[in-house]
Scaffold this active site. Structure first.
Site, PDB file in Angstrom:
ATOM      1  N   CYS A 178      -6.411   4.054  -8.157  1.00 48.23           N
ATOM      2  CA  CYS A 178      -6.355   5.431  -7.670  1.00 48.23           C
ATOM      3  C   CYS A 178      -5.195   6.222  -8.262  1.00 48.23           C
ATOM      4  O   CYS A 178      -4.812   7.274  -7.741  1.00 48.23           O
ATOM      5  CB  CYS A 178      -6.262   5.433  -6.145  1.00 48.23           C
ATOM      6  SG  CYS A 178      -7.658   4.612  -5.341  1.00 48.23           S
TER       7      CYS A 178
ATOM      8  N   CYS B  50      -3.957   9.649   1.898  1.00 45.30           N
ATOM      9  CA  CYS B  50      -4.542   8.376   2.313  1.00 45.30           C
ATOM     10  C   CYS B  50      -4.596   8.249   3.825  1.00 45.30           C
ATOM     11  O   CYS B  50      -5.299   7.396   4.356  1.00 45.30           O
ATOM     12  CB  CYS B  50      -3.746   7.204   1.739  1.00 45.30           C
ATOM     13  SG  CYS B  50      -2.030   7.137   2.326  1.00 45.30           S
TER      14      CYS B  50
ATOM     15  N   CYS C 133      -2.101   2.841  -5.376  1.00 42.79           N
ATOM     16  CA  CYS C 133      -2.847   1.678  -5.851  1.00 42.79           C
ATOM     17  C   CYS C 133      -3.327   1.932  -7.280  1.00 42.79           C
ATOM     18  O   CYS C 133      -3.592   3.078  -7.671  1.00 42.79           O
ATOM     19  CB  CYS C 133      -4.040   1.413  -4.936  1.00 42.79           C
ATOM     20  SG  CYS C 133      -3.574   0.812  -3.295  1.00 42.79           S
TER      21      CYS C 133
ATOM     22  N   CYS D  29     -11.122   2.316   2.534  1.00 45.56           N
ATOM     23  CA  CYS D  29     -10.313   1.362   1.767  1.00 45.56           C
ATOM     24  C   CYS D  29      -8.834   1.565   2.085  1.00 45.56           C
ATOM     25  O   CYS D  29      -8.101   0.594   2.335  1.00 45.56           O
ATOM     26  CB  CYS D  29     -10.580   1.549   0.271  1.00 45.56           C
ATOM     27  SG  CYS D  29      -9.773   0.322  -0.789  1.00 45.56           S
ATOM     28  N   CYS D  30      -8.384   2.829   2.119  1.00 45.73           N
ATOM     29  CA  CYS D  30      -6.995   3.116   2.482  1.00 45.73           C
ATOM     30  C   CYS D  30      -6.696   2.629   3.894  1.00 45.73           C
ATOM     31  O   CYS D  30      -5.599   2.134   4.176  1.00 45.73           O
ATOM     32  CB  CYS D  30      -6.731   4.624   2.402  1.00 45.73           C
ATOM     33  SG  CYS D  30      -6.650   5.309   0.730  1.00 45.73           S
TER      34      CYS D  30
END
Length: 246
Positions: free
Chosen positions: A209, A234, A206, A124-125
């Site tokens: 997170c 990340c 984000c 996702c990162c």
């Protein structure tokens, strides 16, 4: 009680650290004319760096990653920055992830995939941060961060100037600054900052997170709090050899 009340303190050596930060930024601008950018996360440290760039009239671009999963307060800070530095003509470069990549990832793994495994969280990162960052840096030979050694053990060995994996110069002008230094500068110059810092979020990423930290917790305890401490990056500031070890 807000972040300024809690943290703003002038510590011994502050003037020297400030002078060194300005000198580092001048070196970056001189060594990479028209090809250097501050990659700002819009956190407190990065607001200091942006202010130093604008205050000293340095020809350094300002870019940020709008991941599509940021807090509303963080997104709003982009406009606040441009308004605050309107006399200097600041226009923040905004880089977003590729929409089709985000849609495919969420379709295949769900919108809470980051909690399922470190691999999915890093994927996702990769989509939301690393790929947009690669576009930000594509035509640049140098970039600037707000990293400090004090932030985490994994950042303790970082240098004021180093090379990234692509051979670009990476400048960390606040590398020796303390958290008190950061907030003393913000308070002294009245610069805008993310109001989430007033809610015990020293490190903001984000929204899914990031959480507030409790008294006594590590500075980055609110980032990816469900993961092992050694995994808490990340990928933006990790060399590939180190990433492979994690």
């Amino acid at each position: 009680m807000g972040a300024i009340d809690l943290y703003a303190r002038e510590k011994p050596g502050y003037d020297d650290r400030l002078a060194q930060a300005v000198q580092t930024l001048r070196e970056a601008a001189a060594a990479h004319p028209g090809r250097v950018v501050q990659a700002t996360s819009l956190g407190a440290e990065d607001m200091v760096v942006t202010d130093l760039i604008q205050r000293h009239g340095l020809p350094i671009a300002i870019g940020t990653l709008q991941t599509g999963a940021l807090h509303a307060e963080t997104v709003a800070l982009i406009g606040r920055l441009e308004t605050h530095y309107a006399p200097q003509g600041l226009k923040v470069e905004v880089y977003e992830p590729k929409n089709e990549s985000v849609i495919t990832f969420v379709r295949d793994h769900g919108d809470k995939a980051m909690y399922d495994s470190i691999a999915l969280r890093k994927a996702c990162c990769g989509i939301r941060k690393l790929e947009p960052l690669s576009r930000m840096l594509a035509d640049r030979s140098g970039w600037i961060t707000g990293l400090r050694r004090e932030q985490s053990n994994s950042r303790g060995g970082m240098q004021r100037v180093e090379a990234d994996d692509a051979g670009r110069a990476k400048f960390n002008p606040l590398i020796e600054w303390t958290w008190n230094d950061v907030w003393h500068y913000i308070a002294s110059h009245g610069i805008p900052y993310n109001p989430l810092h007033d809610q015990f979020m020293p490190s903001i990423g984000c929204a899914p997170c990031t959480r507030e930290i409790a008294v006594g917790e590590d500075f980055r305890a609110g980032r990816w709090w469900w993961e092992d401490e050694n995994a808490k990056e990340c990928g933006l500031h990790v060399h590939q050899a180190e990433a492979g070890q994690g």
